[in-house]
Design a protein around this motif. Structure first.
Motif, mmCIF file in Angstrom:
data_model
loop_
_atom_site.group_PDB
_atom_site.id
_atom_site.type_symbol
_atom_site.label_atom_id
_atom_site.label_comp_id
_atom_site.label_asym_id
_atom_site.label_seq_id
_atom_site.Cartn_x
_atom_site.Cartn_y
_atom_site.Cartn_z
ATOM 1 N N ASN A 160 73.354 25.665 49.802
ATOM 2 C CA ASN A 160 71.614 25.640 49.584
ATOM 3 C C ASN A 160 71.302 24.616 50.785
ATOM 4 O O ASN A 160 70.234 24.337 50.823
ATOM 5 C CB ASN A 160 71.532 25.211 48.158
ATOM 6 C CG ASN A 160 71.996 24.144 47.848
ATOM 7 O OD1 ASN A 160 72.724 23.396 48.178
ATOM 8 N ND2 ASN A 160 71.303 23.521 46.594
ATOM 9 N N HIS B 213 82.228 28.563 36.509
ATOM 10 C CA HIS B 213 82.844 29.865 37.188
ATOM 11 C C HIS B 213 84.179 29.886 36.090
ATOM 12 O O HIS B 213 85.139 30.843 36.705
ATOM 13 C CB HIS B 213 83.116 29.720 38.413
ATOM 14 C CG HIS B 213 81.787 29.497 39.297
ATOM 15 N ND1 HIS B 213 81.062 30.486 39.187
ATOM 16 C CD2 HIS B 213 81.197 28.403 39.811
ATOM 17 C CE1 HIS B 213 79.572 29.945 39.917
ATOM 18 N NE2 HIS B 213 79.897 28.903 40.131
ATOM 19 N N CYS C 62 78.602 37.304 38.868
ATOM 20 C CA CYS C 62 78.128 36.043 39.057
ATOM 21 C C CYS C 62 77.799 36.065 40.557
ATOM 22 O O CYS C 62 78.231 36.898 41.306
ATOM 23 C CB CYS C 62 79.138 35.084 38.625
ATOM 24 S SG CYS C 62 78.739 33.305 38.945
ATOM 25 N N GLY C 63 76.890 34.985 40.643
ATOM 26 C CA GLY C 63 76.728 34.721 42.234
ATOM 27 C C GLY C 63 77.833 34.190 43.252
ATOM 28 O O GLY C 63 77.963 34.507 44.326
ATOM 29 N N CYS C 64 79.016 33.859 42.592
ATOM 30 C CA CYS C 64 80.034 33.562 43.303
ATOM 31 C C CYS C 64 80.924 34.833 43.658
ATOM 32 O O CYS C 64 81.993 34.702 44.339
ATOM 33 C CB CYS C 64 81.048 32.712 42.459
ATOM 34 S SG CYS C 64 81.898 33.574 41.069
ATOM 35 N N THR D 64 76.864 33.188 34.089
ATOM 36 C CA THR D 64 76.361 34.568 33.755
ATOM 37 C C THR D 64 75.581 34.423 32.533
ATOM 38 O O THR D 64 74.622 35.529 32.223
ATOM 39 C CB THR D 64 77.042 35.701 34.052
ATOM 40 O OG1 THR D 64 78.111 35.738 33.097
ATOM 41 C CG2 THR D 64 77.678 35.629 35.481
#
Length: 299
Positions: A84, A160, A170-172, A180
């Protein structure tokens, strides 16, 4: 050290940077907050140096601490990656020390908050402790025998752990990560999936717990997921206390009490830790960064 000496504490985020001039009693004497400045997609390291220098003007500043998200090698002061912020392999400590002439330490933001809670907060005095903020993401700081685990920046990614194999992506990129089911955005998303009704955030779900069975189901799933992850953490690291922070913990005992009960019911031979709410709240990052600043001043 002289009583009139200060340090600068900086908490770097993807949207804003908070900085404070802090005295030896960890009180903020002056604070600044600015939107994170970017050069293209990359956060400008120079802005952090400017804040340190601006707060230090006219004061005897002997150190600084900087809390940063991402994968951070605390020992090297190297940000391996911070998505980010658009950073990859940024030697943040070296760059900031060169720009400020102030001794400085850099640490991952959750480990910085953990330092605060372990030193002056809810985990004070416990050599084996864990701090887990549950917010937009979930991560952990783990202290074993008085030392916080860093693993060159890779430790603590409890968000995670897979708690629901075959669950949501998940975003990963993995499926069924703790985030999640139990990170703040998951509450509103999962409630909408169950009901077709929009709700803004985890606090909105918490507000419906006494009247809405769908809200209770979403909350229960999050509690179960958190307990699964914490059961693994307790088995691996044996903390005597687990400190829960972050925005979701603002629900107080609606989160802490059932999580404590579920975790303790699952443990067998393992140490049974206290499970408590963080004491420092939104101040943990600032307090932890200030503690880093005083450590830098002594090094």
């Amino acid at each position: 050290m002289a009583a009139d000496q200060h340090v600068v504490a900086v908490d770097v985020g993807g949207t804003s940077i908070k900085a404070a001039l802090v005295d030896r009693d960890l009180r903020a004497v002056e604070t600044l907050r600015e939107p994170t400045r970017r050069i293209g997609e990359v956060a400008d390291v120079g802005q952090i140096a400017e804040l340190v220098n601006r707060l230090g003007a006219g004061h005897d500043v002997v150190g600084a601490g900087v809390a940063v998200p991402g994968v951070v090698d605390d020992d090297l002061g190297l940000v391996r990656t911070a998505v980010n912020l658009g950073w990859h392999d940024v030697p943040l400590r070296a760059e900031l020390e060169a720009a400020t002439s102030v001794p400085l330490l850099v640490r991952h933001d959750v480990r910085t908050g953990g330092l605060a809670e372990f030193t002056v907060g809810a985990g004070k005095g416990a050599p084996d402790a864990m701090f887990m903020p549950v917010g937009t993401g979930i991560a952990a700081a783990v202290q074993v025998d008085g030392s916080v685990l860093g693993a060159s920046g890779y430790a603590g990614e409890i968000g995670h752990l897979i708690v629901d194999p075959g669950g949501a992506t998940c975003g990963c990129g993995a499926r069924g990560c703790l985030e999640t089911l139990a990170a703040a955005p998951a509450f509103a998303r999962r409630y909408a999936e169950r009901t077709g009704r929009t709700i803004t955030d985890a606090a909105g779900v918490a507000g419906l717990l006494t009247t809405d069975p769908d809200a209770r189901a979403v909350w229960r799933d999050a509690i179960d997921a958190l307990a699964t992850a914490l059961q693994a953490a307790v088995t691996l690291f044996g903390p005597s206390i687990i400190v829960i922070g972050g925005g979701v913990a603002e629900a107080g005992e609606a989160l802490i009490a059932p999580l404590r009960e579920e975790l303790l019911n699952r443990l067998q031979f393992q140490r049974k830790p206290e499970v408590v709410r963080a004491a420092l709240g939104q101040d943990a990052g600032r307090v932890g960064a200030a503690l880093l600043g005083w450590q830098a001043a002594k090094s």
